[in-house]
Scaffold this active site. Sequence first.
Site, short mmCIF file in Angstrom:
data_model
loop_
_atom_site.label_atom_id
_atom_site.label_comp_id
_atom_site.label_asym_id
_atom_site.label_seq_id
_atom_site.Cartn_x
_atom_site.Cartn_y
_atom_site.Cartn_z
N CYS A 163 0.53 3.59 -2.35
CA CYS A 163 1.46 4.64 -1.93
C CYS A 163 2.91 4.13 -2.02
O CYS A 163 3.41 3.95 -3.13
CB CYS A 163 1.08 5.15 -0.55
SG CYS A 163 1.75 6.79 -0.25
N HIS A 181 -4.44 5.88 -0.04
CA HIS A 181 -4.56 4.79 0.94
C HIS A 181 -6.01 4.30 1.05
O HIS A 181 -6.74 4.78 1.92
CB HIS A 181 -4.10 5.28 2.31
CG HIS A 181 -2.64 5.53 2.40
ND1 HIS A 181 -1.75 4.62 2.93
CD2 HIS A 181 -1.89 6.58 2.01
CE1 HIS A 181 -0.53 5.11 2.87
NE2 HIS A 181 -0.59 6.30 2.32
N GLU A 200 -7.08 1.73 2.33
CA GLU A 200 -7.27 0.93 3.55
C GLU A 200 -7.64 1.76 4.77
O GLU A 200 -8.01 1.20 5.79
CB GLU A 200 -6.01 0.09 3.84
CG GLU A 200 -4.82 0.85 4.43
CD GLU A 200 -4.06 1.71 3.42
OE1 GLU A 200 -4.48 1.80 2.25
OE2 GLU A 200 -3.05 2.30 3.83
N1 GLN Z 1 6.86 8.86 0.79
C1 GLN Z 1 6.84 7.45 1.02
C2 GLN Z 1 7.92 6.76 0.19
O1 GLN Z 1 8.61 7.34 -0.53
C3 GLN Z 1 5.46 6.88 0.71
C4 GLN Z 1 4.44 7.43 1.68
C5 GLN Z 1 3.34 6.48 2.01
O2 GLN Z 1 3.35 5.30 1.68
N2 GLN Z 1 2.37 6.97 2.76
O3 GLN Z 1 8.04 5.57 0.29
#
Ligand code: GLN
Length: 201
Positions: A81, A179, A181
């Site tokens: 992410c 995610h 995890e």
């Molecule tokens: N929107 C977040 C960002 O731009 C990422 C979101 C996340 O890691 N759950 O860093």
Amino acid sequence: MSTPTIGVFALQGDVREHLAALTRLGARAIAVRRAAELEQCDGLIIPGGESTTMAKLARTFELFEPLQKRIGQGMPTFGTCAGMIMLADRVVDGTADQETLSGLDITVRRNAFGRQVDSFEGELDFQGLTEPVHAVFIRAPWVEQIGAAVDVLARAPGGEAVGRIVAVRQGALMATSFHPEVSEDDRIHRTFLDLVKQIAT
Ligand code: GLN
């Protein structure tokens, strides 16, 4: 390599869940907040969180350049992410001054799946795994464009984002928009550990 040491970037983000998954798989898992900790690592996970904050904190704690150096030298690194954004060479909808560590020849769109309230879950096929993965997306990016050296590992399973690239690999670097995890399913962490072992030998 019998017991690899895997660091989790720990200045910001969901660190604990990654440490737990790595420990369940038999790796030595350490939180990385400074360069001396990074030096011990055979591989690194950059977790979900907030990519602009991560980059700023990495600068403040003098970890940005050591991270770039290790990644450039081929240390296996897995970004989830916000971690995917941190590894991307190009970011769409980043902040004006957003820095990334870079390394992955991809263009990511930040917050592509909508805002936090629009987070969604789905089952997706992941290259190399026989059974589908339950993927949790939270304000997630997607990958809009990939370079020739990048392999697509998974695409979004449904909704408006269907078919969008959500997992990639390029050499020693791996990234997912979602995610892995947050579930007890450790298969994607295992895939990364296999990559670490393969590269170390
Ligand atoms: N929107 C977040 C960002 O731009 C990422 C979101 C996340 O890691 N759950 O860093």
